[in-house]
Design a protein around this motif. Structure first.
Motif, short mmCIF file in Angstrom:
data_model
loop_
_atom_site.label_atom_id
_atom_site.label_comp_id
_atom_site.label_asym_id
_atom_site.label_seq_id
_atom_site.Cartn_x
_atom_site.Cartn_y
_atom_site.Cartn_z
N TYR A 55 41.69 38.43 42.96
CA TYR A 55 40.27 38.53 42.63
C TYR A 55 39.64 39.74 43.31
O TYR A 55 38.94 40.53 42.67
CB TYR A 55 39.56 37.24 43.04
CG TYR A 55 38.09 37.21 42.72
CD1 TYR A 55 37.63 37.21 41.41
CD2 TYR A 55 37.15 37.17 43.74
CE1 TYR A 55 36.28 37.17 41.12
CE2 TYR A 55 35.79 37.13 43.46
CZ TYR A 55 35.36 37.13 42.15
OH TYR A 55 34.02 37.09 41.87
N THR A 56 39.94 39.92 44.58
CA THR A 56 39.41 41.06 45.33
C THR A 56 39.91 42.37 44.73
O THR A 56 39.15 43.33 44.57
CB THR A 56 39.82 40.95 46.82
OG1 THR A 56 39.35 39.71 47.34
CG2 THR A 56 39.27 42.10 47.64
N LEU A 57 41.19 42.43 44.40
CA LEU A 57 41.78 43.62 43.80
C LEU A 57 41.10 43.98 42.48
O LEU A 57 40.75 45.14 42.24
CB LEU A 57 43.29 43.39 43.58
CG LEU A 57 44.05 44.51 42.88
CD1 LEU A 57 44.22 45.70 43.83
CD2 LEU A 57 45.42 44.00 42.44
N PHE A 58 40.88 42.98 41.63
CA PHE A 58 40.27 43.25 40.32
C PHE A 58 38.79 43.61 40.46
O PHE A 58 38.28 44.41 39.67
CB PHE A 58 40.49 42.08 39.36
CG PHE A 58 41.94 41.88 39.02
CD1 PHE A 58 42.74 42.95 38.62
CD2 PHE A 58 42.53 40.64 39.12
CE1 PHE A 58 44.08 42.78 38.32
CE2 PHE A 58 43.88 40.45 38.82
CZ PHE A 58 44.65 41.53 38.41
N LEU A 126 24.28 34.65 46.63
CA LEU A 126 25.48 35.02 47.39
C LEU A 126 26.19 36.17 46.70
O LEU A 126 26.11 36.33 45.48
CB LEU A 126 26.43 33.83 47.50
CG LEU A 126 25.94 32.57 48.22
CD1 LEU A 126 27.03 31.50 48.21
CD2 LEU A 126 25.52 32.89 49.64
N GLY A 127 26.93 36.96 47.47
CA GLY A 127 27.77 37.98 46.87
C GLY A 127 28.96 37.32 46.17
O GLY A 127 29.31 36.16 46.47
N PRO A 128 29.60 38.01 45.23
CA PRO A 128 30.71 37.41 44.49
C PRO A 128 31.86 36.92 45.38
O PRO A 128 32.42 35.85 45.12
CB PRO A 128 31.19 38.53 43.56
CG PRO A 128 29.99 39.39 43.38
CD PRO A 128 29.24 39.32 44.69
N LEU A 129 32.21 37.65 46.44
CA LEU A 129 33.31 37.20 47.30
C LEU A 129 32.93 35.96 48.10
O LEU A 129 33.72 35.01 48.18
CB LEU A 129 33.74 38.32 48.25
CG LEU A 129 34.61 39.41 47.63
CD1 LEU A 129 34.87 40.51 48.65
CD2 LEU A 129 35.91 38.84 47.11
N LEU A 130 31.73 35.93 48.66
CA LEU A 130 31.30 34.75 49.41
C LEU A 130 31.14 33.55 48.47
O LEU A 130 31.54 32.43 48.80
CB LEU A 130 30.00 35.03 50.16
CG LEU A 130 29.44 33.87 50.99
CD1 LEU A 130 30.48 33.39 52.02
CD2 LEU A 130 28.15 34.29 51.68
N GLY A 131 30.58 33.77 47.30
CA GLY A 131 30.44 32.71 46.31
C GLY A 131 31.79 32.13 45.93
O GLY A 131 31.96 30.91 45.84
#
Length: 169
Positions: A55-58, A126-131
């Motif tokens: 997810y982080t990579l994309f 929230l930001g996408p990563l924290l969410g």
């Protein structure tokens, strides 16, 4: 029956059974982690990290957060299927059926994720990563119970007497 009980870490090899009707030999991970339930959880935690990494990579590649979620889902499910099937429960046959059932469990998690992540990002702020980190807790529970009761489950083998009408020869 003693061989059907799932027991603790100190149990002899022949007394440890896969959880919730899963059948198959214990996988190689069992040599390091003597409890198959714990091995199941270890692979789940590992794959959650792998999925979060995808997810982080994309996201870093510029995909919108929901597109990144769907692409990461496909990659993580295929990875998880291989890990569970080969390292925790060495089941044989039914690869496509097992993969379909496995994916159904993950689709329930993905559906939950697709509803909750936009809520946490767009409404809560929230930001996408924290969410995604928040949603991961709930989707992990969905996956755990779904795989325990559905994904690699094999039909119970009837006893010899049960296979004969009336229970006797």
């Amino acid at each position: 029956m003693a061989s059907e009980r799932a027991v603790g870490l100190d149990a002899p090899d022949d007394l440890v059974a896969p959880p919730a009707g899963m059948h198959g030999d214990r996988g190689p991970l069992f040599r390091l982690i003597r409890n198959q339930k714990l091995a199941f959880l270890v692979v789940g935690v590992l794959n959650t990290g792998i999925g979060f990494g995808f997810y982080t990579l994309f996201l870093a590649a510029g995909l919108p957060y929901l597109a990144a979620l769907v692409v990461a889902h496909v990659c993580a499910v295929l990875c998880a299927f291989v890990l569970y099937r080969n390292f925790v429960f060495v089941v044989r046959g039914h690869v496509l059926r097992d993969l379909a059932r496995f994916e159904l469990v993950y689709l329930a998690s993905l559906g939950t994720n697709l509803v909750l992540l936009p809520f946490l990002v767009e409404v809560v702020g929230l930001g996408p990563l924290l969410g995604q980190a928040v949603v991961t807790f709930l989707t992990t529970l969905i996956s755990w119970f779904g795989h325990r009761h559905f994904s690699f489950r094999r039909a119970s083998r009837p006893s010899h007497d049960a296979a004969i009408p009336g229970g006797h020869r």
